[in-house]
Structure formats: structure tokens, C-alpha cells
Write a protein that holds these residues in place. Structure first.
Motif, short mmCIF file in Angstrom:
data_model
loop_
_atom_site.label_atom_id
_atom_site.label_comp_id
_atom_site.label_asym_id
_atom_site.label_seq_id
_atom_site.Cartn_x
_atom_site.Cartn_y
_atom_site.Cartn_z
N PHE A 54 0.82 -1.20 0.00
CA PHE A 54 0.00 0.00 0.00
C PHE A 54 0.86 1.27 0.00
N VAL A 55 1.86 1.32 0.86
CA VAL A 55 2.73 2.49 0.94
C VAL A 55 3.51 2.65 -0.36
N LEU A 56 4.00 1.54 -0.93
CA LEU A 56 4.73 1.61 -2.19
C LEU A 56 3.84 2.16 -3.31
N CYS A 57 2.61 1.69 -3.38
CA CYS A 57 1.68 2.19 -4.41
C CYS A 57 1.40 3.68 -4.21
N LYS A 58 1.26 4.11 -2.97
CA LYS A 58 1.02 5.52 -2.71
C LYS A 58 2.21 6.36 -3.13
N GLY A 62 0.93 8.34 -6.27
CA GLY A 62 0.39 9.57 -5.73
C GLY A 62 -0.51 9.34 -4.53
N PHE A 63 -0.82 10.43 -3.88
CA PHE A 63 -1.59 10.36 -2.65
C PHE A 63 -3.03 10.81 -2.81
N GLY A 64 -3.55 10.81 -4.01
CA GLY A 64 -4.97 11.03 -4.23
C GLY A 64 -5.47 12.41 -3.93
N ARG A 65 -5.18 13.35 -4.79
CA ARG A 65 -5.70 14.71 -4.61
C ARG A 65 -6.97 14.92 -5.43
N GLY A 66 -7.73 13.90 -5.60
CA GLY A 66 -8.95 14.02 -6.39
C GLY A 66 -8.79 13.32 -7.72
N GLY A 67 -9.88 12.83 -8.24
CA GLY A 67 -9.82 12.11 -9.49
C GLY A 67 -10.39 12.88 -10.65
N GLY A 68 -10.36 12.28 -11.80
CA GLY A 68 -10.96 12.87 -12.98
C GLY A 68 -10.18 14.00 -13.59
#
Length: 134
Positions: A54-58, A62-68
Motif C-alpha cells: 500500500f505504501v509503495l503504491c502511494k 500519488g496520494f490522491g488529490r482528487g480524481g478525474g
């Protein structure tokens, strides 16, 4: 010193992060162990390995600042800034700007702003039925 730790949010931030990482690790471990051994014939993983994945994937994605966001819609502040600039230009300045952008490969169809079929003379195409190939 006691007010700093308990009155503010200082103590809740690390606890919240630890809880989120733990739940994400459990989700990764559960999904991995339920799906991947049967599909890809890999071994099951432990909780620590799941947290590591999970940490490696993040870190990698990226740490998910919104999608689309896609390729062109992500930087809203930049788009807004360019729209304001474009509104304040004269028609001559707009055409000059568009031409410069096309020359730098920023056109709607890639390099030089030309579509591969843009200059094709479609009047030369004859409407004949296709012959079957053998």
C-alpha cells in the motif's frame, strides 16, 4: 505542555493516519489473499507485506488529490488564469497566440496542430462496392 497535546489536534493526526494505514493494509491483504492466489498463482501475503504494498503504491502513484483530472483538466487555477488572459487579448493577439501554440505542437491533433486527414481531398474517393478478397 498538557494543553498542547490534548487540547489541539496534535494527538489525533498520527492516530488517524495509523488507523487509515491499518485499514488500508487489511483491505489490501484481504483482496490480495482472496483474489490473486487463484488468478495469478501467487502466494498469500501478511499484514506487514500488505501495508508495504500500500505504501509503495502511494509513493509511486500519488496520494490522491482528487480524481478525474485526466491530461488537460487537472490544473484548475492554471486554466482559469489562461482563460482570463485569453479574454483580455485582441482578436489579432488571439490568432498570433493560437498560431504559436500550433507551432509548438499544442494543437488539438498533436504536432503542428494538423489532423492526418485534414488536407485529404475526399472528392477523389469513388463510391464503389468493396470486392471480396480470396
Amino acid at each position: 505542555m498538557k494543553k498542547f497535546f490534548f487540547k489541539g489536534r496534535f494527538i489525533f493526526i498520527p492516530l488517524g493516519i495509523a488507523a487509515f494505514v491499518s485499514l488500508a493494509g487489511l483491505a489490501v491483504m484481504g483482496l490480495w489473499n482472496a483474489l490473486l492466489p487463484d488468478i495469478l498463482h501467487v502466494t498469500t501475503i501478511t499484514f506487514a507485506q500488505a501495508v508495504g504494498i500500500f505504501v509503495l503504491c502511494k509513493l509511486l502513484f500519488g496520494f490522491g488529490r482528487g480524481g478525474g483530472r485526466g491530461w488537460g483538466g487537472g490544473r484548475g487555477w492554471m486554466r482559469h488564469k489562461m482563460e482570463e488572459r485569453f479574454k483580455n487579448m485582441t482578436p489579432e493577439e488571439r490568432e498570433k497566440f493560437k498560431q504559436k501554440m500550433r507551432e509548438h505542437g499544442c494543437g488539438p491533433f498533436g504536432h503542428r496542430g494538423s489532423h492526418p486527414f485534414a488536407n485529404h481531398n475526399w472528392d477523389d474517393v469513388v463510391d464503389e462496392p468493396l470486392k471480396p478478397t480470396e
